[in-house]
Design a protein around this motif. Structure first.
Motif, mmCIF file in Angstrom:
data_model
loop_
_atom_site.group_PDB
_atom_site.id
_atom_site.type_symbol
_atom_site.label_atom_id
_atom_site.label_comp_id
_atom_site.label_asym_id
_atom_site.label_seq_id
_atom_site.Cartn_x
_atom_site.Cartn_y
_atom_site.Cartn_z
ATOM 1 N N VAL A 62 91.264 84.656 42.495
ATOM 2 C CA VAL A 62 90.419 83.473 42.318
ATOM 3 C C VAL A 62 90.331 83.112 40.839
ATOM 4 C CG1 VAL A 62 88.056 82.573 42.506
ATOM 5 C CG2 VAL A 62 89.081 83.807 44.426
ATOM 6 N N LEU A 63 90.058 84.094 39.978
ATOM 7 C CA LEU A 63 89.987 83.828 38.538
ATOM 8 C C LEU A 63 91.292 83.229 38.032
ATOM 9 C CD1 LEU A 63 88.191 86.997 37.073
ATOM 10 C CD2 LEU A 63 87.245 84.703 37.350
ATOM 11 N N ARG A 64 92.395 83.864 38.426
ATOM 12 C CA ARG A 64 93.711 83.412 37.980
ATOM 13 C C ARG A 64 94.004 81.995 38.463
ATOM 14 N NH1 ARG A 64 96.917 86.563 40.877
ATOM 15 N NH2 ARG A 64 97.491 84.849 42.205
ATOM 16 N N HIS A 65 93.680 81.727 39.703
ATOM 17 C CA HIS A 65 93.935 80.387 40.250
ATOM 18 C C HIS A 65 93.115 79.333 39.512
ATOM 19 C CE1 HIS A 65 95.047 77.327 43.171
ATOM 20 N NE2 HIS A 65 93.787 76.942 43.119
ATOM 21 N N LEU A 66 91.850 79.615 39.314
ATOM 22 C CA LEU A 66 90.998 78.643 38.625
ATOM 23 C C LEU A 66 91.438 78.436 37.179
ATOM 24 C CD1 LEU A 66 87.498 79.649 40.019
ATOM 25 C CD2 LEU A 66 88.769 77.531 40.504
ATOM 26 N N ALA A 67 91.870 79.488 36.519
ATOM 27 C CA ALA A 67 92.266 79.387 35.108
ATOM 28 C C ALA A 67 93.623 78.723 34.931
ATOM 29 C CB ALA A 67 92.290 80.770 34.465
ATOM 30 N N ALA A 68 94.544 78.994 35.835
ATOM 31 C CA ALA A 68 95.925 78.595 35.567
ATOM 32 C C ALA A 68 96.528 77.601 36.553
ATOM 33 C CB ALA A 68 96.814 79.843 35.538
ATOM 34 N N GLU A 69 96.034 77.561 37.760
ATOM 35 C CA GLU A 69 96.761 76.811 38.774
ATOM 36 C C GLU A 69 96.026 75.608 39.340
ATOM 37 O OE1 GLU A 69 98.490 79.372 41.741
ATOM 38 O OE2 GLU A 69 98.622 80.995 40.305
ATOM 39 N N SER A 70 94.722 75.555 39.213
ATOM 40 C CA SER A 70 93.989 74.444 39.816
ATOM 41 C C SER A 70 93.870 73.280 38.840
ATOM 42 C CB SER A 70 92.604 74.908 40.266
ATOM 43 O OG SER A 70 91.843 75.334 39.153
ATOM 44 N N ASP A 71 93.719 72.080 39.381
ATOM 45 C CA ASP A 71 93.557 70.889 38.551
ATOM 46 C C ASP A 71 92.216 70.952 37.829
ATOM 47 O OD1 ASP A 71 95.980 69.887 39.431
ATOM 48 O OD2 ASP A 71 95.058 68.797 41.095
ATOM 49 N N ASP A 72 92.234 70.778 36.534
ATOM 50 C CA ASP A 72 91.011 70.776 35.718
ATOM 51 C C ASP A 72 90.180 72.045 35.895
ATOM 52 O OD1 ASP A 72 91.635 68.214 34.732
ATOM 53 O OD2 ASP A 72 90.686 67.288 36.481
ATOM 54 N N ASN A 73 90.818 73.123 36.307
ATOM 55 C CA ASN A 73 90.143 74.415 36.512
ATOM 56 C C ASN A 73 89.024 74.319 37.539
ATOM 57 O OD1 ASN A 73 90.688 74.417 33.149
ATOM 58 N ND2 ASN A 73 91.727 75.903 34.431
ATOM 59 N N VAL A 74 89.151 73.399 38.488
ATOM 60 C CA VAL A 74 88.175 73.210 39.563
ATOM 61 C C VAL A 74 88.921 73.274 40.886
ATOM 62 C CG1 VAL A 74 86.508 71.622 40.599
ATOM 63 C CG2 VAL A 74 86.695 71.770 38.113
ATOM 64 N N SER A 75 88.297 73.891 41.877
ATOM 65 C CA SER A 75 88.911 73.997 43.183
ATOM 66 C C SER A 75 87.813 74.022 44.236
ATOM 67 C CB SER A 75 89.744 75.282 43.246
ATOM 68 O OG SER A 75 90.647 75.258 44.316
ATOM 69 N N THR A 76 88.190 73.851 45.478
ATOM 70 C CA THR A 76 87.231 73.989 46.571
ATOM 71 C C THR A 76 87.409 75.367 47.200
ATOM 72 O OG1 THR A 76 88.720 73.156 48.288
ATOM 73 C CG2 THR A 76 87.382 71.512 47.080
ATOM 74 N N PRO A 77 86.400 75.850 47.912
ATOM 75 C CA PRO A 77 86.572 77.132 48.602
ATOM 76 C C PRO A 77 87.771 77.137 49.558
ATOM 77 C CG PRO A 77 84.250 76.588 48.494
ATOM 78 C CD PRO A 77 85.016 75.375 47.999
ATOM 79 N N SER A 78 88.004 76.028 50.234
ATOM 80 C CA SER A 78 89.161 75.953 51.145
ATOM 81 C C SER A 78 90.477 76.051 50.388
ATOM 82 C CB SER A 78 89.131 74.646 51.942
ATOM 83 O OG SER A 78 88.011 74.614 52.771
ATOM 84 N N GLN A 79 90.565 75.370 49.262
ATOM 85 C CA GLN A 79 91.779 75.454 48.450
ATOM 86 C C GLN A 79 91.988 76.871 47.936
ATOM 87 O OE1 GLN A 79 90.634 72.389 45.687
ATOM 88 N NE2 GLN A 79 92.014 70.875 46.598
ATOM 89 N N LEU A 80 90.900 77.509 47.526
ATOM 90 C CA LEU A 80 91.003 78.893 47.046
ATOM 91 C C LEU A 80 91.416 79.836 48.169
ATOM 92 C CD1 LEU A 80 87.892 78.959 44.717
ATOM 93 C CD2 LEU A 80 90.277 79.215 43.999
ATOM 94 N N ALA A 81 90.863 79.630 49.365
ATOM 95 C CA ALA A 81 91.239 80.466 50.504
ATOM 96 C C ALA A 81 92.723 80.309 50.801
ATOM 97 C CB ALA A 81 90.397 80.104 51.728
#
Length: 170
Positions: A62-81
């Motif tokens: 989750v940390l890695r995804h939010l820091a490096a892969e998500s748009d504007d470092n924001v994501s939804t719980p569904s996107q993270l899942a």
């Protein structure tokens, strides 16, 4: 030689020999087996390192995804899942724990009030940076056997292999 006494090099050589004997191309098997062995050992080390920070591999994802892969470092719980290959209910529990620790924040989406937005807090960014810096030390040790002048070439070759993954695995 007992299994516990096997070195990574001897495991590599045995695996390559077995794959070639079974009909695999030797050059392909040498590369893929080396990459897999490296990934396996690094994964073991990363799991141990994360436990020192009281982070599970799933929380790190989750940390890695939010820091490096998500748009504007924001994501939804569904996107993270989806990004971390877990059920949405499991993601909710993971995010609860991370929010309690101050690593992430959850806020309602102003444009869609039924949707929650997840992003790293300053504490989450600090944790991400700390884990990356510690990992960089071990990763540098792993590459110590590769001459500095050849590291860029190795990276280029691996990037070529990565570039073909999306098409090859469809």
């Amino acid at each position: 030689m007992g299994k516990s006494a096997r070195t990574e090099r001897s495991r590599y050589e045995s695996e390559v020999a077995a794959y070639v004997a079974a009909g695999g191309d030797e050059q392909v098997q040498r590369v893929i087996t080396a990459v897999h062995g490296l990934a396996r050992r690094l994964s073991q080390w990363y799991t141990q390192q994360l436990s020192h920070h009281d982070l599970s591999p799933g929380e790190w994802a989750v940390l890695r995804h939010l820091a490096a892969e998500s748009d504007d470092n924001v994501s939804t719980p569904s996107q993270l899942a989806d990004a971390t290959a877990v059920a949405p209910s499991s993601m909710t529990h993971r995010l609860d724990r991370m929010a309690e620790r101050g690593l992430i924040s959850r806020t309602p989406d102003a444009e869609n009030r039924t949707r929650i937005l997840v992003q790293l807090t300053r504490q989450g960014w600090d944790m991400f940076r700390q884990v990356i810096r510690e990992g960089d030390l071990v990763e540098s040790d792993v590459l110590a056997q590769v001459p500095t002048a050849q590291r860029a070439r190795l990276a280029q070759l691996l990037e070529l292999a990565i570039a073909g993954l999306d098409d090859a695995l469809k």
